[in-house]
Scaffold this motif. Structure first.
Motif, PDB file in Angstrom:
ATOM      1  N   GLY A  47      33.797  31.741  34.996  1.00  0.00           N
ATOM      2  CA  GLY A  47      32.732  32.731  35.158  1.00  0.00           C
ATOM      3  C   GLY A  47      32.722  33.774  34.060  1.00  0.00           C
ATOM      4  O   GLY A  47      31.654  34.135  33.542  1.00  0.00           O
ATOM      5  N   LEU A  48      33.907  34.254  33.685  1.00  0.00           N
ATOM      6  CA  LEU A  48      33.989  35.262  32.627  1.00  0.00           C
ATOM      7  C   LEU A  48      33.570  34.690  31.280  1.00  0.00           C
ATOM      8  O   LEU A  48      32.888  35.361  30.492  1.00  0.00           O
ATOM      9  N   HIS A  49      33.967  33.449  30.994  1.00  0.00           N
ATOM     10  CA  HIS A  49      33.551  32.824  29.740  1.00  0.00           C
ATOM     11  C   HIS A  49      32.034  32.628  29.708  1.00  0.00           C
ATOM     12  O   HIS A  49      31.393  32.815  28.666  1.00  0.00           O
ATOM     13  N   GLU A  50      31.449  32.243  30.843  1.00  0.00           N
ATOM     14  CA  GLU A  50      29.992  32.080  30.891  1.00  0.00           C
ATOM     15  C   GLU A  50      29.290  33.399  30.603  1.00  0.00           C
ATOM     16  O   GLU A  50      28.308  33.437  29.851  1.00  0.00           O
ATOM     17  N   GLN A  51      29.795  34.484  31.191  1.00  0.00           N
ATOM     18  CA  GLN A  51      29.176  35.800  30.977  1.00  0.00           C
ATOM     19  C   GLN A  51      29.307  36.254  29.531  1.00  0.00           C
ATOM     20  O   GLN A  51      28.381  36.835  28.959  1.00  0.00           O
ATOM     21  N   ALA A  52      30.468  36.008  28.944  1.00  0.00           N
ATOM     22  CA  ALA A  52      30.739  36.539  27.607  1.00  0.00           C
ATOM     23  C   ALA A  52      30.213  35.652  26.487  1.00  0.00           C
ATOM     24  O   ALA A  52      29.778  36.157  25.447  1.00  0.00           O
ATOM     25  N   LEU A  53      30.238  34.329  26.695  1.00  0.00           N
ATOM     26  CA  LEU A  53      29.951  33.396  25.604  1.00  0.00           C
ATOM     27  C   LEU A  53      28.700  32.560  25.822  1.00  0.00           C
ATOM     28  O   LEU A  53      28.205  31.936  24.882  1.00  0.00           O
ATOM     29  N   GLY A  54      28.199  32.545  27.051  1.00  0.00           N
ATOM     30  CA  GLY A  54      27.042  31.712  27.363  1.00  0.00           C
ATOM     31  C   GLY A  54      27.457  30.457  28.119  1.00  0.00           C
ATOM     32  O   GLY A  54      28.574  29.958  27.973  1.00  0.00           O
ATOM     33  N   ALA A  55      26.525  29.942  28.918  1.00  0.00           N
ATOM     34  CA  ALA A  55      26.838  28.842  29.831  1.00  0.00           C
ATOM     35  C   ALA A  55      27.155  27.540  29.114  1.00  0.00           C
ATOM     36  O   ALA A  55      27.777  26.643  29.702  1.00  0.00           O
ATOM     37  N   GLY A  67      33.109  24.553  28.945  1.00  0.00           N
ATOM     38  CA  GLY A  67      33.342  23.137  29.206  1.00  0.00           C
ATOM     39  C   GLY A  67      34.813  22.810  29.384  1.00  0.00           C
ATOM     40  O   GLY A  67      35.187  22.019  30.264  1.00  0.00           O
ATOM     41  N   VAL A  68      35.660  23.415  28.573  1.00  0.00           N
ATOM     42  CA  VAL A  68      37.103  23.194  28.704  1.00  0.00           C
ATOM     43  C   VAL A  68      37.584  23.662  30.078  1.00  0.00           C
ATOM     44  O   VAL A  68      38.367  22.980  30.749  1.00  0.00           O
ATOM     45  N   GLY A  69      37.113  24.837  30.504  1.00  0.00           N
ATOM     46  CA  GLY A  69      37.496  25.347  31.817  1.00  0.00           C
ATOM     47  C   GLY A  69      37.038  24.432  32.939  1.00  0.00           C
ATOM     48  O   GLY A  69      37.774  24.206  33.919  1.00  0.00           O
ATOM     49  N   MET A  70      35.835  23.889  32.819  1.00  0.00           N
ATOM     50  CA  MET A  70      35.329  22.967  33.837  1.00  0.00           C
ATOM     51  C   MET A  70      36.161  21.692  33.882  1.00  0.00           C
ATOM     52  O   MET A  70      36.440  21.153  34.962  1.00  0.00           O
ATOM     53  N   ASN A  71      36.576  21.214  32.727  1.00  0.00           N
ATOM     54  CA  ASN A  71      37.436  20.035  32.697  1.00  0.00           C
ATOM     55  C   ASN A  71      38.772  20.333  33.371  1.00  0.00           C
ATOM     56  O   ASN A  71      39.324  19.492  34.097  1.00  0.00           O
ATOM     57  N   ASN A  72      39.294  21.530  33.157  1.00  0.00           N
ATOM     58  CA  ASN A  72      40.540  21.921  33.821  1.00  0.00           C
ATOM     59  C   ASN A  72      40.365  21.929  35.341  1.00  0.00           C
ATOM     60  O   ASN A  72      41.278  21.531  36.077  1.00  0.00           O
ATOM     61  N   MET A  73      39.210  22.391  35.806  1.00  0.00           N
ATOM     62  CA  MET A  73      38.936  22.368  37.239  1.00  0.00           C
ATOM     63  C   MET A  73      38.896  20.931  37.750  1.00  0.00           C
ATOM     64  O   MET A  73      39.404  20.626  38.845  1.00  0.00           O
ATOM     65  N   LYS A  92      28.526  17.669  30.196  1.00  0.00           N
ATOM     66  CA  LYS A  92      27.185  18.176  29.874  1.00  0.00           C
ATOM     67  C   LYS A  92      27.264  19.414  28.983  1.00  0.00           C
ATOM     68  O   LYS A  92      26.535  19.539  27.989  1.00  0.00           O
ATOM     69  N   VAL A  93      28.161  20.343  29.339  1.00  0.00           N
ATOM     70  CA  VAL A  93      28.325  21.564  28.542  1.00  0.00           C
ATOM     71  C   VAL A  93      28.811  21.223  27.148  1.00  0.00           C
ATOM     72  O   VAL A  93      28.305  21.741  26.138  1.00  0.00           O
ATOM     73  N   LEU A  94      29.822  20.352  27.062  1.00  0.00           N
ATOM     74  CA  LEU A  94      30.408  20.022  25.764  1.00  0.00           C
ATOM     75  C   LEU A  94      29.407  19.294  24.872  1.00  0.00           C
ATOM     76  O   LEU A  94      29.405  19.471  23.653  1.00  0.00           O
TER      77      LEU A  94
END
Length: 213
Positions: free
Chosen positions: A147-155, A161-167, A189-191
Motif C-alpha cells: 500500500g505504501l509503495h502504491e501511494q508513493a510510487l504509483g500502482a 509488483g515485487v511486493g505482490m509476488n511476495n504476497m 500484470k504490474v510488472l
C-alpha cells in the motif's frame, strides 16, 4: 574504495576504507558521524564479500557512534539497524533481524513521512517474520508495504509488483493457493506495465509461480 568495491576488488576496497577510518579518526575524532559512515561502509563491504563475521563489528560500532552522536531516533540509526538486520538474515539469526527491522521501522515512522523507506522496512519485516513462521504478522507487513509503495510510487511501479509476488509466495507457503494465484497474476500484470530491462526476470518468475500452482 567505492569504485574498487563496484569492480569486485574487495581487498583494495578494504584497505581504502580502513585508511579513510584512520584519517577521519585523526581529523574529526573517533566518535564522529564521518567515522561511523566509514565503519558502516566497511561493514557493508564485508557483508557483500561474504566475510559475514567480520561485518558485524564495524556495523555495530557505527550504530553505537550514531546513537551517541545523533540520537536514538535519527534516520542514520535506522539505516544502521537495517544493515545489521540484513546481516542477521544472512546468518539465519531471524529473531535478531526482526528486532533490528522493527526498530528501523519505528524510527522511520517517527523521523519522516517518506513512504518508500517505511515500505522497505515493512517488506524486510515481512520476510523475516515469514522465515519464523509468523505468517499473520508477515501478511500484515507485506500488505502495508504494498500500500505504501502504491501511494508513493504509483500502482504500476516495479516495487509494487515485487511486493505482490511476495504476497503470493506467502499465501502458497500457508496453503492458501487460490489467493496465491491471484497475487501472482496481479504481480505479473504490474510488472508487465512497469516493463523495463530489470523486470523481465521478475515477469518470468511470476509466470513460473503461476505455472507451479
Amino acid at each position: 574504495a567505492v569504485l574498487a568495491k563496484q569492480q569486485g576488488q574487495y581487498q583494495r576496497a578494504e584497505v581504502l576504507y580502513q585508511e579513510a577510518i584512520h584519517i577521519r579518526e585523526t581529523v574529526v575524532g573517533a566518535n564522529s558521524p564521518e567515522v561511523a559512515q566509514s565503519l558502516h561502509n566497511l561493514g557493508l563491504l564485508y557483508k557483500k564479500s561474504s566475510t559475514l563475521e567480520r561485518a558485524k563489528a564495524p556495523l555495530l560500532r557505527a550504530l553505537e557512534i550514531r546513537e551517541a552522536g545523533l540520537g536514538a531516533d535519527h534516520p542514520d540509526v535506522a539505516n544502521s539497524c537495517t544493515s545489521i538486520g540484513l546481516l542477521y538474515v544472512k546468518q539465519a539469526e531471524f529473531s535478531m533481524a526482526e528486532d533490528m527491522f522493527m526498530r528501523a521501522l519505528g524510527i522511520r515512522e517517527k523521523a519522516y513521512g517518506r513512504q518508500v523507506c517505511i515500505a522497505e522496512s515493512c517488506h524486510q519485516l515481512g520476510h523475516v517474520l515469514k522465515m519464523q513462521g509468523k505468517y499473520e504478522d508477515a501478511e500484515t507487513h507485506f500488505l502495508r508495504g504494498i500500500g505504501l509503495h502504491e501511494q508513493a510510487l504509483g500502482a504500476n511501479h516495479q516495487q509494487v509488483g515485487v511486493g505482490m509476488n511476495n504476497m503470493g509466495l506467502l499465501m502458497k507457503t500457508i496453503g492458501r493457493y487460490d489467493e496465491a494465484e491471484v497475487w501472482y497474476r496481479k504481480a505479473m500484470k504490474v510488472l508487465e506495465q512497469a516493463c523495463n530491462k530489470n523486470t523481465s526476470q521478475l515477469i518470468a518468475t511470476s509466470l513460473m509461480n503461476i505455472g507451479a500452482m
